[in-house]
Design an enzyme around this catalytic site. Structure first.
Site, PDB file in Angstrom:
ATOM      1  N   ASP A 146     -14.167 -13.776  -7.050  1.00 32.33           N
ATOM      2  CA  ASP A 146     -15.560 -13.409  -6.778  1.00 32.33           C
ATOM      3  C   ASP A 146     -15.982 -12.240  -7.656  1.00 32.33           C
ATOM      4  O   ASP A 146     -17.137 -11.838  -7.632  1.00 32.33           O
ATOM      5  CB  ASP A 146     -15.713 -13.029  -5.297  1.00 32.33           C
ATOM      6  CG  ASP A 146     -17.165 -12.787  -4.899  1.00 32.33           C
ATOM      7  OD1 ASP A 146     -17.999 -13.679  -5.145  1.00 32.33           O
ATOM      8  OD2 ASP A 146     -17.467 -11.713  -4.346  1.00 32.33           O
ATOM      9  N   HIS A 202     -19.826 -13.067  -7.231  1.00 33.77           N
ATOM     10  CA  HIS A 202     -19.805 -11.720  -6.661  1.00 33.77           C
ATOM     11  C   HIS A 202     -20.735 -11.610  -5.450  1.00 33.77           C
ATOM     12  O   HIS A 202     -21.674 -10.798  -5.437  1.00 33.77           O
ATOM     13  CB  HIS A 202     -20.178 -10.676  -7.712  1.00 33.77           C
ATOM     14  CG  HIS A 202     -19.663  -9.304  -7.362  1.00 33.77           C
ATOM     15  ND1 HIS A 202     -19.400  -8.348  -8.321  1.00 33.77           N
ATOM     16  CD2 HIS A 202     -19.371  -8.718  -6.168  1.00 33.77           C
ATOM     17  CE1 HIS A 202     -18.965  -7.229  -7.740  1.00 33.77           C
ATOM     18  NE2 HIS A 202     -18.946  -7.439  -6.428  1.00 33.77           N
ATOM     19  N   GLU A 244     -19.863  -9.065 -15.844  1.00 35.21           N
ATOM     20  CA  GLU A 244     -20.806  -9.695 -14.926  1.00 35.21           C
ATOM     21  C   GLU A 244     -22.224  -9.481 -15.425  1.00 35.21           C
ATOM     22  O   GLU A 244     -22.578  -8.371 -15.812  1.00 35.21           O
ATOM     23  CB  GLU A 244     -20.642  -9.110 -13.514  1.00 35.21           C
ATOM     24  CG  GLU A 244     -19.280  -9.411 -12.897  1.00 35.21           C
ATOM     25  CD  GLU A 244     -19.116  -8.909 -11.473  1.00 35.21           C
ATOM     26  OE1 GLU A 244     -20.075  -8.312 -10.933  1.00 35.21           O
ATOM     27  OE2 GLU A 244     -18.044  -9.122 -10.889  1.00 35.21           O
ATOM     28  N   ASP A 267       0.873  -1.180   0.000  1.00 33.87           N
ATOM     29  CA  ASP A 267       0.000   0.000   0.000  1.00 33.87           C
ATOM     30  C   ASP A 267       0.904   1.223   0.000  1.00 33.87           C
ATOM     31  O   ASP A 267       1.544   1.526   1.012  1.00 33.87           O
ATOM     32  CB  ASP A 267      -0.919   0.008   1.222  1.00 33.87           C
ATOM     33  CG  ASP A 267      -2.035   1.038   1.094  1.00 33.87           C
ATOM     34  OD1 ASP A 267      -1.733   2.182   0.691  1.00 33.87           O
ATOM     35  OD2 ASP A 267      -3.199   0.703   1.388  1.00 33.87           O
TER      36      ASP A 267
END
Length: 337
Positions: free
Chosen positions: A270, A294, A275, A186
């Site tokens: 996921d 998802h 989609e 990060d």
């Protein structure tokens, strides 16, 4: 009809009844059954409710110019999303209306699903269940599944977490509970942010040294395609990749090439570039991939959490105190003198 001076709150998002009951002491709350259509709120035949609403609380309903035109008394919009993708920010800003979001509302359950997907992928849970349901376990070779589905344990392995935000931090806690070592990428965090619990290191180190990598980076122009051919090539052949964050963080063609050639041990997803996942998707043909549709945020606990965050924002607004997580705060700020 009872006349009240309480601010009128129109709620079209799924909402916790207990929280709504508590809000009723200070607000006139009107709850409308939510829909999954994602259409303009102006098309839901709520002209009477919108005409008096001071606050709109929405999740999938779109708060656009047409909606605002029907709501002349509107003072606050609360989007029950981490990002207000269902709200026209520019239109609200032009009217001086703050747009509040509910960040972290699904962080816990997303971490739960992400870690479940990690376990299912590494321990081949889905693959072994499909094999068992297909009637493959026979008395002739009762120990076949013991050999076929051998895998690694988590203790002492390294989990690489891309993104040290709300979900990433929760993944860290879960990994520590399994006795894992944790490395976090990060760029906004200092190297000692997590003390002895995790190292914050460069992306290349996470990719090259982790046994399992899980993706929790927010999607923005700077992170789209963050993981490409070069980064995937750094992964160990025995490593696993988990993505219950955003599909576009990983370059699609580079990812499919790695999976197709079994360059890594396996992957769990996921989220997808398209989609619903098309029926002819190559992912369905890959035995080393675990798939879920998802569902990371599919929990009633998410509704309870965004209701709680909403109530907190409403109480602050009612008292004239600063509200947290205003998406258009900069646009609403007065111009410098």
């Amino acid at each position: 009809m009872e006349v009240t001076n309480k601010p009128k709150v129109l709620v079209t998002a799924p909402f916790d009844p207990a929280v709504a009951e508590l809000l009723a002491a200070d607000f006139e709350v009107k709850i409308i059954n939510p829909t999954m259509s994602g259409d303009s709120l102006a098309d839901r035949l709520l002209e009477a409710e919108l005409s008096t609403a001071n606050v709109i609380v929405a999740e999938l309903d779109v708060v656009d110019e047409a909606t605002l035109a029907l709501a002349p008394h509107l003072q606050v919009v609360i989007s029950c999303r981490a990002k207000p993708v269902n709200v026209d920010l520019a239109a609200c800003s032009a009217r001086g209306i703050p747009v509040v979001t509910t960040p972290g509302r699904n962080a816990e359950v997303t971490a739960d699903l992400s870690f479940a997907l990690l376990l299912a992928t590494v321990r081949q849970v889905s693959a072994s269940e499909r094999w068992l349901r297909a009637g493959n376990w026979s008395a002739e070779d009762v120990f076949e599944p013991y050999e076929r589905f051998r895998s690694i344990g988590l203790g002492g392995r390294t989990l690489g977490i891309l993104g040290g935000g709300a979900v990433g931090r929760r993944m860290m806690r879960r990994a520590l509970g399994f006795g894992m070592n944790v490395k976090v990428y990060d760029p906004f965090l200092a190297s000692d942010t997590f003390g002895v619990d995790a190292e914050v290191v460069p992306l290349e180190e996470v990719m090259a040294t982790s046994d399992i990598i899980t993706v929790h980076v927010p999607l923005m122009p700077q992170t789209e395609g963050l993981i490409g051919t070069e980064e995937l090539a750094l992964m160990k052949p025995e490593a696993f990749l988990i993505n219950a964050g955003r599909a576009a963080i990983i370059d699609e063609s580079a990812l499919m090439e790695v999976l197709r050639n079994k360059r890594i041990a396996g992957a769990g997803f996921d989220v997808y570039y398209q989609e619903p996942l098309p029926a002819n998707s190559e992912l369905f043909t890959l035995e080393n991939v675990t798939l879920t549709p998802h569902i990371a945020g599919a929990s009633d606990d998410v509704i309870a959490e965004h209701s709680r965050i909403t109530a907190k924002a409403l109480k602050a607004w009612r008292l004239g105190e600063p509200m947290e997580a205003i998406a258009n705060k900069t646009a609403l700020a007065p111009a410098p003198a």
